[in-house]
Design an enzyme around this catalytic site. Structure first.
Site, mmCIF file in Angstrom:
data_model
loop_
_atom_site.group_PDB
_atom_site.id
_atom_site.type_symbol
_atom_site.label_atom_id
_atom_site.label_comp_id
_atom_site.label_asym_id
_atom_site.label_seq_id
_atom_site.Cartn_x
_atom_site.Cartn_y
_atom_site.Cartn_z
ATOM 1 C CD GLU A 22 -1.421 -2.274 2.076
ATOM 2 O OE1 GLU A 22 -2.216 -2.945 2.751
ATOM 3 O OE2 GLU A 22 -0.272 -2.499 2.157
ATOM 4 C CB CYS A 54 -0.790 -0.229 5.448
ATOM 5 S SG CYS A 54 0.695 -0.656 5.028
ATOM 6 N NE ARG A 154 19.248 -20.259 -3.488
ATOM 7 C CZ ARG A 154 20.487 -20.500 -3.986
ATOM 8 N NH1 ARG A 154 21.205 -19.487 -4.544
ATOM 9 N NH2 ARG A 154 21.252 -21.468 -3.286
ATOM 10 N N GLY A 270 23.163 -27.345 6.066
ATOM 11 C CA GLY A 270 23.690 -28.784 5.544
ATOM 12 C C GLY A 270 22.589 -29.991 6.213
ATOM 13 C CG LEU A 274 18.525 -30.047 5.197
ATOM 14 C CD1 LEU A 274 19.530 -30.505 4.107
ATOM 15 C CD2 LEU A 274 17.237 -29.327 4.370
ATOM 16 C CB SER A 276 17.714 -30.003 13.391
ATOM 17 O OG SER A 276 18.908 -30.507 13.771
#
Length: 345
Positions: A22, A54, A154, A270, A274, A276
């Site tokens: 906005e 906003c 990404r 790593g 991953l 965890s």
């Protein structure tokens, strides 16, 4: 934003901490805002967070009518943007293309329902399961079309997360890049989990062009000499509770990121990090890139310590040039359009 049939301003929320859509549209419209109609996909915010409300910007701009597709799922008394606008005699119309708005903002709505960011686990491997060449050197796995897709994906999440071991070993940039190396317009926040602050201030995650660099670390490290050096280099340090045996609490990491406005996180390694998240049932979407290469040697462990194994539900397979992308949801989830919106066709 329109006056009559003329569009006078457009805007979108670039990344967490940046002005909301906005405000961008109002600035784009300039002096033409009095009496205009503002179209938004999500109810304007009405609280002071990382950015001002906003609603106040809309009121000050003299907007006459606001068309809202979907109400904010986090709406409560102190954040009732619709009520605030109507109190100022601004006409508010809701529910226009609401289903589409929910799809467009799927990650935000999913994050709001679980009160944590959506977690996407992304990995890449050769056909024989390798992730590193012999000698544990980084291995270029996928081709140009896959690299373009990775950069695009990404750019669509709020944050990219890696562990300190990956940053120390590979020195990744973790930016959203095209195959030719140029940056996408929208860049995610680059986050490294580093409980002991081992990452160098000269690491590319901090020094290379791209989104802001955040370091999640143990709260006891926030006033250390290492922390000071990282701040001087431009990194933002965020304290996270530690586990009794050391390391950072992954659930607490997600809570902290959500508090900072992060609605979606892509984990890119790593294996310890991953694992965890996977073992804590905190992965909402799985993405595995497979390249037609066979090295016969080198590292190959993507996950470790998953007992019992994580069972996945429906899988989808995509082709990008010579590479395959396999995506999957957790077995317990229903594969509806909102969840599969994490797949970008």
């Amino acid at each position: 934003m329109v006056v009559g049939d003329t569009i006078i301003g457009r805007g979108y929320h670039e990344r967490p901490g940046a002005p909301h859509a906005e405000v961008v549209a109002l600035e784009n419209a300039g002096a033409e805002t009095p009496g205009a109609t503002l179209y938004v996909t999500l109810e304007p915010c009405n609280h002071h967070g990382r950015t001002p409300p906003c609603t106040e910007a809309i009121i000050e701009a003299g907007i006459e009518r606001v068309i809202i597709a979907a109400e904010d799922p986090c709406r409560h008394d102190c954040d009732a943007g619709i009520d605030r606008l109507r109190e100022q005699s601004i006409e508010v119309i809701t529910g226009v293309e609401s289903a589409r708005a929910v799809q467009v903002n799927a990650r935000y709505f999913m994050a709001s329902s679980d009160d944590r960011p959506v977690v996407i686990a992304k990995t890449a491997r050769t056909l024989d399961g390798r992730t590193m060449s012999p000698g544990r050197k980084p291995l270029a796995i996928t081709g140009a079309e896959a690299l373009e897709q990775v950069g695009c994906r990404r750019s669509e999440v709020d944050a990219i997360l890696a562990g300190s071991g990956t940053v120390l070993a590979d020195d990744p940039r973790m930016s959203a890049r095209r195959a030719d190396g140029t940056l996408f317009d929208r860049q995610p926040v680059r986050v490294v989990a580093d409980s002991r602050l081992r990452v160098s201030p000269e690491a590319r995650i901090i020094t290379s062009p791209g989104g802001p660099a955040w370091v999640l670390t143990s709260r006891v490290m926030l006033e250390s000499r290492e922390a000071a050096r990282l701040r001087t280099a431009g990194a933002v340090l965020v304290g996270v509770p530690s586990l009794p045996g050391g390391g950072l609490d992954v659930r607490a990491m997600l809570e902290v990121l959500r508090d900072e406005g992060i609605d979606s996180v892509m984990i890119e390694g790593g294996g310890t990090l991953l694992s965890s998240f996977a073992s804590s049932d905190l992965v909402d979407h799985w993405q595995v890139w497979i390249a037609p290469r066979v090295t016969g040697a080198g590292g190959g462990m993507l996950y470790s310590g998953l007992e019992p194994p994580v069972r996945l539900g429906e899988m989808r397979v995509w082709e990008f040039g010579e590479d395959l992308l396999v995506t999957a949801l957790p077995e317990s989830d229903t594969a509806d359009d909102t969840q599969w919106i994490l797949d970008t066709e």
